[in-house]
Design a protein around this motif. Structure first.
Motif, PDB file in Angstrom:
ATOM      1  N   SER A 117      -1.341   0.157  -7.996  1.00 53.20           N
ATOM      2  CA  SER A 117      -2.313   0.031  -8.956  1.00 53.20           C
ATOM      3  C   SER A 117      -3.731  -1.780  -8.026  1.00 53.20           C
ATOM      4  O   SER A 117      -2.515  -2.255  -7.541  1.00 53.20           O
ATOM      5  CB  SER A 117      -3.491  -0.554 -10.251  1.00 53.20           C
ATOM      6  OG  SER A 117      -2.563  -1.787 -10.141  1.00 53.20           O
ATOM      7  N   GLU A 118      -4.998  -1.461  -7.391  1.00 52.86           N
ATOM      8  CA  GLU A 118      -5.067  -2.931  -6.718  1.00 52.86           C
ATOM      9  C   GLU A 118      -4.652  -3.841  -7.496  1.00 52.86           C
ATOM     10  O   GLU A 118      -4.792  -4.723  -6.984  1.00 52.86           O
ATOM     11  CB  GLU A 118      -6.976  -2.353  -6.263  1.00 52.86           C
ATOM     12  CG  GLU A 118      -7.203  -1.416  -5.478  1.00 52.86           C
ATOM     13  CD  GLU A 118      -6.267  -1.796  -4.425  1.00 52.86           C
ATOM     14  OE1 GLU A 118      -6.831  -3.037  -3.656  1.00 52.86           O
ATOM     15  OE2 GLU A 118      -5.857  -1.506  -3.592  1.00 52.86           O
ATOM     16  N   GLU A 119      -5.144  -3.599  -9.299  1.00 48.67           N
ATOM     17  CA  GLU A 119      -4.994  -5.091  -9.983  1.00 48.67           C
ATOM     18  C   GLU A 119      -4.289  -5.382  -9.902  1.00 48.67           C
ATOM     19  O   GLU A 119      -3.324  -6.850  -9.713  1.00 48.67           O
ATOM     20  CB  GLU A 119      -5.250  -4.245 -11.553  1.00 48.67           C
ATOM     21  CG  GLU A 119      -5.566  -5.308 -12.259  1.00 48.67           C
ATOM     22  CD  GLU A 119      -5.553  -5.222 -14.084  1.00 48.67           C
ATOM     23  OE1 GLU A 119      -4.703  -5.704 -14.649  1.00 48.67           O
ATOM     24  OE2 GLU A 119      -6.014  -4.229 -14.084  1.00 48.67           O
ATOM     25  N   LYS A 124      -1.587  -5.150  -7.480  1.00 48.53           N
ATOM     26  CA  LYS A 124      -1.413  -5.729  -5.937  1.00 48.53           C
ATOM     27  C   LYS A 124      -2.367  -6.997  -5.859  1.00 48.53           C
ATOM     28  O   LYS A 124      -1.547  -8.856  -5.616  1.00 48.53           O
ATOM     29  CB  LYS A 124      -2.006  -4.943  -4.945  1.00 48.53           C
ATOM     30  CG  LYS A 124      -1.127  -3.356  -4.866  1.00 48.53           C
ATOM     31  CD  LYS A 124      -1.457  -2.769  -3.440  1.00 48.53           C
ATOM     32  CE  LYS A 124      -3.234  -2.294  -3.648  1.00 48.53           C
ATOM     33  NZ  LYS A 124      -3.303  -1.113  -2.130  1.00 48.53           N
ATOM     34  N   THR A 125      -2.732  -7.447  -6.341  1.00 41.43           N
ATOM     35  CA  THR A 125      -3.845  -8.342  -5.995  1.00 41.43           C
ATOM     36  C   THR A 125      -2.887  -9.434  -7.351  1.00 41.43           C
ATOM     37  O   THR A 125      -2.985 -10.760  -6.520  1.00 41.43           O
ATOM     38  CB  THR A 125      -5.498  -8.470  -7.040  1.00 41.43           C
ATOM     39  OG1 THR A 125      -6.194  -7.457  -6.565  1.00 41.43           O
ATOM     40  CG2 THR A 125      -5.892  -9.433  -7.046  1.00 41.43           C
ATOM     41  N   LYS A 164       1.556   2.745  -3.646  1.00 44.99           N
ATOM     42  CA  LYS A 164       0.291   3.423  -4.266  1.00 44.99           C
ATOM     43  C   LYS A 164       0.146   2.599  -5.395  1.00 44.99           C
ATOM     44  O   LYS A 164       0.427   3.135  -6.458  1.00 44.99           O
ATOM     45  CB  LYS A 164       0.997   4.644  -4.687  1.00 44.99           C
ATOM     46  CG  LYS A 164       1.310   5.667  -3.595  1.00 44.99           C
ATOM     47  CD  LYS A 164      -0.170   5.585  -2.867  1.00 44.99           C
ATOM     48  CE  LYS A 164      -0.039   6.675  -1.070  1.00 44.99           C
ATOM     49  NZ  LYS A 164      -0.543   6.267  -0.255  1.00 44.99           N
ATOM     50  N   ARG A 187       0.041 -10.611  -5.376  1.00 44.20           N
ATOM     51  CA  ARG A 187      -0.035 -11.314  -4.019  1.00 44.20           C
ATOM     52  C   ARG A 187      -0.878 -13.532  -4.915  1.00 44.20           C
ATOM     53  O   ARG A 187      -0.335 -13.999  -3.986  1.00 44.20           O
ATOM     54  CB  ARG A 187      -1.666 -11.044  -3.294  1.00 44.20           C
ATOM     55  CG  ARG A 187      -0.848 -10.020  -2.538  1.00 44.20           C
ATOM     56  CD  ARG A 187      -2.373  -8.991  -1.418  1.00 44.20           C
ATOM     57  NE  ARG A 187      -2.124  -7.853  -0.678  1.00 44.20           N
ATOM     58  CZ  ARG A 187      -2.338  -6.462  -1.070  1.00 44.20           C
ATOM     59  NH1 ARG A 187      -3.582  -6.580  -2.131  1.00 44.20           N
ATOM     60  NH2 ARG A 187      -2.019  -5.899  -0.432  1.00 44.20           N
ATOM     61  N   ASP A 217       0.978  -1.179  -0.159  1.00 41.22           N
ATOM     62  CA  ASP A 217       0.114  -0.405   0.478  1.00 41.22           C
ATOM     63  C   ASP A 217       1.111   0.981   0.187  1.00 41.22           C
ATOM     64  O   ASP A 217       0.452   2.127  -0.639  1.00 41.22           O
ATOM     65  CB  ASP A 217      -1.139   0.206   1.337  1.00 41.22           C
ATOM     66  CG  ASP A 217      -1.991  -1.528   0.976  1.00 41.22           C
ATOM     67  OD1 ASP A 217      -2.230  -1.502   0.015  1.00 41.22           O
ATOM     68  OD2 ASP A 217      -2.229  -1.213   1.921  1.00 41.22           O
TER      69      ASP A 217
END
Length: 97
Positions: free
Chosen positions: A32-34, A36-37, A30, A40, A27
């Protein structure tokens, strides 16, 4: 300039700070959520391969290719960074241009 390393070491976040050591909170980057997903999910697959002893070379190669792509995407999303990819299975490091 930040110098980051993408790796799949167990219990890590997938991104290390090369100069300071230790793993970086995703986090704080900064991303993108995409992305980071994606990171993971990749970490989870790499962990499973680790526990299988990296016996499937095709899978290991695929995971390392995916890790390099993730590193390249991090470089695209962030400015003024240097980034490497470290293969935990092969114990090799690659600079991501």
């Amino acid at each position: 300039m930040k110098y980051l390393v993408v790796d799949a070491s167990l219990n890590g976040t997938g991104v290390r700070d090369y100069y300071r050591g230790g793993y970086v909170c995703l986090d704080s980057l900064k991303l993108s959520e995409e992305l980071k997903t994606q990171l993971r999910i990749w970490l989870s697959k790499y962990e499973n391969a680790h526990y299988d002893g990296f016996l499937d070379q095709d899978l290991t190669n695929k995971l390392d290719k995916e890790g390099k792509e993730i590193a390249a995407n991090i470089k695209k999303e962030l400015v003024n960074i240097k980034i490497d990819y470290f293969s935990d299975a092969k114990m090799t490091k690659d600079f991501i241009a």
